[in-house]
Scaffold this motif. Sequence first.
Motif, PDB file in Angstrom:
ATOM      1  N   ASP A 115       0.852  -1.395  -0.079  1.00 55.30           N
ATOM      2  CA  ASP A 115       0.226  -0.019   0.264  1.00 55.30           C
ATOM      3  C   ASP A 115       0.727   1.388  -0.497  1.00 55.30           C
ATOM      4  OD1 ASP A 115       0.713  -0.555   2.563  1.00 55.30           O
ATOM      5  OD2 ASP A 115      -1.051   0.355   3.961  1.00 55.30           O
ATOM      6  N   ASN A 142      -2.782  -6.009  -5.293  1.00 52.95           N
ATOM      7  CA  ASN A 142      -2.600  -5.292  -4.189  1.00 52.95           C
ATOM      8  C   ASN A 142      -1.857  -3.861  -4.228  1.00 52.95           C
ATOM      9  OD1 ASN A 142       0.571  -5.442  -3.954  1.00 52.95           O
ATOM     10  ND2 ASN A 142       0.556  -6.554  -2.169  1.00 52.95           N
ATOM     11  N   PHE A 145      -3.362  -0.102  -4.183  1.00 50.03           N
ATOM     12  CA  PHE A 145      -3.870   0.148  -2.761  1.00 50.03           C
ATOM     13  C   PHE A 145      -2.028   1.901  -2.925  1.00 50.03           C
ATOM     14  CE2 PHE A 145      -4.960  -3.412  -1.618  1.00 50.03           C
ATOM     15  CZ  PHE A 145      -6.159  -3.406  -1.174  1.00 50.03           C
ATOM     16  N   SER A 146      -1.410   1.830  -3.221  1.00 50.51           N
ATOM     17  CA  SER A 146      -0.142   2.391  -3.408  1.00 50.51           C
ATOM     18  C   SER A 146      -0.314   3.300  -4.274  1.00 50.51           C
ATOM     19  CB  SER A 146       1.441   1.396  -3.559  1.00 50.51           C
ATOM     20  OG  SER A 146       1.231   0.898  -4.976  1.00 50.51           O
ATOM     21  N   ARG A 149      -3.363   5.879  -3.143  1.00 52.36           N
ATOM     22  CA  ARG A 149      -2.503   6.704  -2.120  1.00 52.36           C
ATOM     23  C   ARG A 149      -1.549   7.603  -2.814  1.00 52.36           C
ATOM     24  NH1 ARG A 149       0.065   4.155   3.626  1.00 52.36           N
ATOM     25  NH2 ARG A 149       0.483   5.823   3.296  1.00 52.36           N
ATOM     26  N   ILE A 177     -10.418  -6.572  -5.460  1.00 46.70           N
ATOM     27  CA  ILE A 177      -9.625  -5.417  -4.825  1.00 46.70           C
ATOM     28  C   ILE A 177     -10.431  -4.352  -5.387  1.00 46.70           C
ATOM     29  CG2 ILE A 177      -7.796  -4.653  -4.375  1.00 46.70           C
ATOM     30  CD1 ILE A 177      -6.666  -7.553  -4.439  1.00 46.70           C
ATOM     31  N   MET A 181     -12.515  -1.330  -3.513  1.00 43.64           N
ATOM     32  CA  MET A 181     -12.075   0.670  -3.030  1.00 43.64           C
ATOM     33  C   MET A 181     -13.125   0.795  -3.660  1.00 43.64           C
ATOM     34  SD  MET A 181      -8.281  -1.110  -4.112  1.00 43.64           S
ATOM     35  CE  MET A 181      -7.203   1.496  -4.235  1.00 43.64           C
ATOM     36  N   VAL A 186     -13.131   5.104  -1.851  1.00 47.58           N
ATOM     37  CA  VAL A 186     -11.582   4.983  -2.151  1.00 47.58           C
ATOM     38  C   VAL A 186     -11.031   5.912  -3.741  1.00 47.58           C
ATOM     39  CG1 VAL A 186      -9.521   4.159  -2.541  1.00 47.58           C
ATOM     40  CG2 VAL A 186     -10.258   3.162  -1.001  1.00 47.58           C
ATOM     41  N   LYS A 212      -9.422   9.440  -8.266  1.00 49.83           N
ATOM     42  CA  LYS A 212     -10.107   9.161  -6.788  1.00 49.83           C
ATOM     43  C   LYS A 212     -10.795  10.403  -5.789  1.00 49.83           C
ATOM     44  CE  LYS A 212      -7.352   8.619  -3.058  1.00 49.83           C
ATOM     45  NZ  LYS A 212      -5.832   8.962  -2.441  1.00 49.83           N
TER      46      LYS A 212
END
Length: 213
Positions: A115, A142, A145-146, A149, A177, A181, A186, A212
Amino acid sequence: AEYMGIKMMISCDDPAKTCAAYADWADTYDGDVPTYKAHATAAQALHDILQEKSRRSPATVRILDVACGTGLCAHTLLKLGYTEIDGIDGSEAMLSKARAQDLYRRYICDIIDGDQMKDVEDGSYDGIICSGGFVPGHMKANCLFSMARAAATGATIVIAMRVAYLKHPHLADMKQIMTKMEEDKVWKIVEERPLPNYHDDPVEGVLFVLKKL
């Protein structure tokens, strides 16, 4: 001609081995993928959305190119007027090819996983692009996620990849996923569209556009 080591990378679960393979491939990479077109399509899609959304001067838009390699996406983005582009990739050898062409503002060497990305501040980019990074043996699901962010509120995230990889065990949970999100607010999944010309050959691609929140 397809690089003979790509099959090894796809079956590899060790990011360090994948990066070592790219160290061997970096010198001939661009010449070995002449029919690869997804990077230009993804860059143009990001540009079109950013201009439709805000009409800001491209020179003021901060972009992160994830799994940037030798800088194929950057070539198109620079032609479109973007200059505030940072590139992140797990292979220093690939980054050195991009650096030699002066394509990015920052060159960040990091094996992207989980992340957070090294040397990337949360919420610091208006646009994020990833073309050809979500590949078995490379970025896992995964990494979404990063990317989220790193994106500022309202930022556009564009991902281009082969459709077939969504069925590979390495990335089989990617759409799940992505949807979770969205449910968690997100981001919003703005678009999922086919990329029939991922290569010149009949490789089917897909383009995801995310906003986003």
